[in-house]
Design a protein around this motif. Sequence first.
Motif, PDB file in Angstrom:
ATOM      1  N   ARG A  59      45.609  33.893  38.001  1.00 27.36           N
ATOM      2  CA  ARG A  59      45.556  35.957  38.383  1.00 27.36           C
ATOM      3  C   ARG A  59      44.047  36.013  38.618  1.00 27.36           C
ATOM      4  NH1 ARG A  59      49.133  39.474  34.483  1.00 27.36           N
ATOM      5  NH2 ARG A  59      51.519  38.115  35.582  1.00 27.36           N
ATOM      6  N   ARG A  60      43.114  34.852  38.428  1.00 25.33           N
ATOM      7  CA  ARG A  60      41.757  35.675  38.814  1.00 25.33           C
ATOM      8  C   ARG A  60      41.699  35.326  40.274  1.00 25.33           C
ATOM      9  NH1 ARG A  60      36.146  32.658  35.855  1.00 25.33           N
ATOM     10  NH2 ARG A  60      35.051  32.968  37.688  1.00 25.33           N
ATOM     11  N   ARG A  61      41.951  33.588  40.346  1.00 27.13           N
ATOM     12  CA  ARG A  61      41.811  33.511  42.058  1.00 27.13           C
ATOM     13  C   ARG A  61      42.833  34.578  42.332  1.00 27.13           C
ATOM     14  NH1 ARG A  61      43.057  28.458  39.107  1.00 27.13           N
ATOM     15  NH2 ARG A  61      44.939  28.068  39.180  1.00 27.13           N
ATOM     16  N   ARG A  62      43.895  34.502  42.413  1.00 29.84           N
ATOM     17  CA  ARG A  62      44.161  35.898  43.474  1.00 29.84           C
ATOM     18  C   ARG A  62      43.955  36.404  43.400  1.00 29.84           C
ATOM     19  NH1 ARG A  62      50.730  36.827  42.219  1.00 29.84           N
ATOM     20  NH2 ARG A  62      50.462  37.675  43.998  1.00 29.84           N
ATOM     21  N   PHE A  63      42.661  37.389  43.085  1.00 34.92           N
ATOM     22  CA  PHE A  63      42.145  39.008  42.900  1.00 34.92           C
ATOM     23  C   PHE A  63      41.524  38.100  43.472  1.00 34.92           C
ATOM     24  CE2 PHE A  63      38.418  40.295  41.265  1.00 34.92           C
ATOM     25  CZ  PHE A  63      38.249  41.437  41.600  1.00 34.92           C
ATOM     26  N   ALA A  64      40.294  36.834  43.716  1.00 33.74           N
ATOM     27  CA  ALA A  64      38.960  36.357  44.154  1.00 33.74           C
ATOM     28  C   ALA A  64      39.731  36.237  45.777  1.00 33.74           C
ATOM     29  CB  ALA A  64      39.084  35.469  43.866  1.00 33.74           C
ATOM     30  N   ARG A  65      41.073  35.959  46.070  1.00 33.19           N
ATOM     31  CA  ARG A  65      41.681  36.025  47.368  1.00 33.19           C
ATOM     32  C   ARG A  65      41.700  37.131  48.005  1.00 33.19           C
ATOM     33  NH1 ARG A  65      44.409  31.206  45.257  1.00 33.19           N
ATOM     34  NH2 ARG A  65      45.533  32.394  44.991  1.00 33.19           N
ATOM     35  N   HIS A 113      32.141  38.496  37.356  1.00 30.23           N
ATOM     36  CA  HIS A 113      31.648  36.881  38.454  1.00 30.23           C
ATOM     37  C   HIS A 113      31.951  36.393  39.659  1.00 30.23           C
ATOM     38  CE1 HIS A 113      28.406  35.453  34.863  1.00 30.23           C
ATOM     39  NE2 HIS A 113      29.344  35.481  34.707  1.00 30.23           N
ATOM     40  N   THR A 114      33.359  37.168  40.072  1.00 30.27           N
ATOM     41  CA  THR A 114      34.221  37.085  40.265  1.00 30.27           C
ATOM     42  C   THR A 114      34.156  37.460  42.085  1.00 30.27           C
ATOM     43  OG1 THR A 114      36.274  36.249  39.095  1.00 30.27           O
ATOM     44  CG2 THR A 114      36.422  36.668  41.487  1.00 30.27           C
ATOM     45  N   ILE A 115      33.346  38.901  41.556  1.00 26.73           N
ATOM     46  CA  ILE A 115      33.031  39.833  42.786  1.00 26.73           C
ATOM     47  C   ILE A 115      32.148  39.278  42.719  1.00 26.73           C
ATOM     48  CG2 ILE A 115      31.999  41.891  42.720  1.00 26.73           C
ATOM     49  CD1 ILE A 115      34.593  43.056  40.061  1.00 26.73           C
ATOM     50  N   ILE A 116      30.748  39.486  42.197  1.00 25.97           N
ATOM     51  CA  ILE A 116      29.802  38.512  42.537  1.00 25.97           C
ATOM     52  C   ILE A 116      29.912  37.484  43.360  1.00 25.97           C
ATOM     53  CG2 ILE A 116      27.295  37.060  42.233  1.00 25.97           C
ATOM     54  CD1 ILE A 116      27.812  38.761  39.062  1.00 25.97           C
ATOM     55  N   ALA A 117      30.448  36.463  43.184  1.00 20.96           N
ATOM     56  CA  ALA A 117      31.103  35.237  44.301  1.00 20.96           C
ATOM     57  C   ALA A 117      31.329  35.914  45.698  1.00 20.96           C
ATOM     58  CB  ALA A 117      31.506  34.376  43.660  1.00 20.96           C
ATOM     59  N   GLU A 118      32.284  36.825  45.157  1.00 18.64           N
ATOM     60  CA  GLU A 118      32.977  37.133  46.785  1.00 18.64           C
ATOM     61  C   GLU A 118      31.983  37.860  47.549  1.00 18.64           C
ATOM     62  OE1 GLU A 118      35.826  36.078  48.355  1.00 18.64           O
ATOM     63  OE2 GLU A 118      35.789  34.737  46.131  1.00 18.64           O
TER      64      GLU A 118
END
Length: 273
Positions: A59-65, A113-118
Motif C-alpha cells: 500500500r505504501r508503494r501504491r501511494f508512492a506511485r 519518508h515516501t513523500i521525501i523520496a518522491e
Amino acid sequence: MTQVIVHAGFHKTGTSSLQDYFRKIRHRLPDGIAVHLKEDFLDAGNLARRYGQRPYPWRRRRFARALRRYLATVDERPVHILSWEGFSGIMPGHRRLTGPVRNIRRAAIPLAHTIIAELRRRFGPEVEITFLYTLREPESWLRSVHGHLLRSIRLTEDFDRFRAGFAAPIRLDDEAARIALAIAPLPVVTSWLDDTKQRHEGPAAALLDLLDLPESLRATLPPAQKTNAGNSDEIRAQCLALNLSVGDDRELKRLKDALTGFNRPAQRAAARR
C-alpha cells in the motif's frame, strides 16, 4: 532551488480551516507559489489514508506511485505547498482488522519518508523540504476525534470508554518529535491550534509564516473563518444512540447526515477535505 512545504497533519487541528483559507487566497499569492490541496492529488491522498488504516508495504508503494504521477504534472515554481492531514495516515480511533488505530507515527513516519523520496525524485536531491505539523492539546483533540468518529463511522463508545481505550493520552507534540527524529536533518515545524486560532489568518497563519511574505501583502488578506466545526454534545449523544440502535448502514448514514447537516452540499464538501 525549489522549496516544498509539506503540511502533513495532524487530523482535527484546524486543518480544514487552514486548507479552506488557502483555497480562498491562492490566487492572491505570488505566482512563484503553488498550492496543492487534497482535491488536487486525490488518488495519492486516498492511498495515504488507506495505508494508515492498514500499513502494508504494498500500500505504501501504491501511494508512492500515485504521488509520483501527480508530481509529474506540476509546473516549475520556486515554492510548492502540499497540505493534507492524510499525509500522516488515518485518524486514530478508526477500526482495522487488528483493532482500532491507536497511534499516528506508525504510518506517519513511513509516509514522510515516501513523500521525501518522491519530492527528491521530482525536484532533485537539493530540494528544500520542510514539514509542518499542526497540534492541539490532548483532551480537546481527543474529544474532537471522538465527535468526528461518532458522525463518520459506527462508533459505539461514549467518550469515557473511548478515552480509556488508549493506554496513554496521545500527545501530538510527542508524535511530531518522533517524526522529526526519524526524518532528521530535515526541518519539522509545529504550530499549536490555540496559538493560531485567534490570529487574523487563523490556523493558516502557521503556514503563511513559513512563506516569508511581505507584510504589505499579508495585510490585504481576508480574516479566517472557522470551518468543519464540531457538533454539540447533544448531537453527539444522538449520533451515539443511532450507532447503537440502527442496524442498516445506509439508513444510519442517512439519519446522521440529516442530524448533523451533512446532507448539505457545503457540509459534504468540507467532510471530503
